[in-house]
Write a protein that holds these residues in place. Sequence first.
Motif, PDB file in Angstrom:
ATOM      1  N   GLU A 148       0.830  -1.205   0.000  1.00 20.79           N
ATOM      2  CA  GLU A 148       0.000   0.000   0.000  1.00 20.79           C
ATOM      3  C   GLU A 148       0.866   1.258   0.000  1.00 20.79           C
ATOM      4  N   GLU A 174       0.093   6.885   5.262  1.00 22.59           N
ATOM      5  CA  GLU A 174      -0.044   5.538   4.689  1.00 22.59           C
ATOM      6  C   GLU A 174       1.042   4.610   5.231  1.00 22.59           C
ATOM      7  N   HIS A 184      -0.225   1.121   6.807  1.00 25.40           N
ATOM      8  CA  HIS A 184      -1.458   0.523   6.314  1.00 25.40           C
ATOM      9  C   HIS A 184      -1.223  -0.885   5.766  1.00 25.40           C
ATOM     10  N   HIS A 270      -9.497   3.897   7.558  1.00 27.71           N
ATOM     11  CA  HIS A 270      -9.581   4.563   6.254  1.00 27.71           C
ATOM     12  C   HIS A 270     -10.791   5.480   6.123  1.00 27.71           C
TER      13      HIS A 270
HETATM   14 FE   LIG Z   1      -4.285   3.624   3.305  1.00 29.08          FE
END
Ligand SMILES: [Fe+2]
Length: 340
Positions: A148, A174, A184, A270
């Motif tokens: 990700e 992230e 993530h 998210h």
């Molecule tokens: Fe994300």
Amino acid sequence: MRTDALPIHSGLLPRPRGPLSDAVVGALRTGVLAPVDVTDVAGADPFGADLAVALHTCYELHYQGFRDVDPDWEWAPDLLALRRDLERVFERALRAEVAGGADVPAVLDELLVEPIPGTGVSHFLRDDGEWWHLREHVVHRSIYHHKEADPHAWVIPRLRGQAKAALVAVEFDEFGGGHGDRAHAQLYADLMAASGLDTGYLSYFDDVPPQIVAIVNMMSLFGLHRRLRGALVGHFAAAEITTAPSARRIAQAIERLGGGPRTTHFFTEHIEADAVHEQVLRHDVVGDLLDREPELASDVVFGVRATELLEARFGAHVLSAWRAGRSSLLTPLPDHPGPA
Ligand SMILES: [Fe+2]
Ligand SMILES: [Fe+2]
């Protein structure tokens, strides 16, 4: 907190799905790239499994690579030449399938308009999804979420000023904001563990259809080519705009099925994060990029539209299988009792 649960790189070469992927995988396995007829490449289905796996294997050399494969393959001229041919076929097909245009605000606004009732995968999961549907969804998306935000990192040196600063701020989130256990990709591994799935890096690659591989290939294509920086930013904005509402629906599905925070955490994270990321992408990244380089507007639109196209193709595949009561994976998962 330690991150012992970080996905271990499985490092296995994928199973070839036709002559092109056989050539690429065979080269990495044997050390010799057999000649590939360019007409084979040109005649390949641009969205088919063979081209998708061949391209993904070439790209993976730039990410985690493969166990027992010489890392110098990353910059081997003959393999790069084949990758270029594959990319041309793929990019040409993407451009042929999407509408052009340069009105970036209008195209981004369209993403916020959802049909009522909603028809996407996350709507299905929220309203009718069973646990096996959810686990299949998690497997499909693992092909991206194990890396990700990595494809988007390639664009950083191609940006300047506020666009760069703002994109890096999103990437910082992230990647866990300085905490490996909050990256993530790690949250996704935790979700997979809570769902009774193998958390190994790309361990389900051979089980997923080409529609999901194409989405990750698009990100790598846009990320690795400086000329496509506008498309990468457009893709990133589209992804951030559409993620929060779909993450909410999937969290609702898991709660309906009896799952707790261990299973919902990736999605609830998210809902909040991407509501912020959406604004940052729209105004600070896309806005500033186009102030500096207004000629990139059509590329930004291309990135948004290509994302919509490939997501629609993926959704159609998954929903047609599920509505027929079939698995959307190439190999159905073993039964599992329910969410943690
Ligand atoms: Fe994300
Ligand atoms: Fe995000």
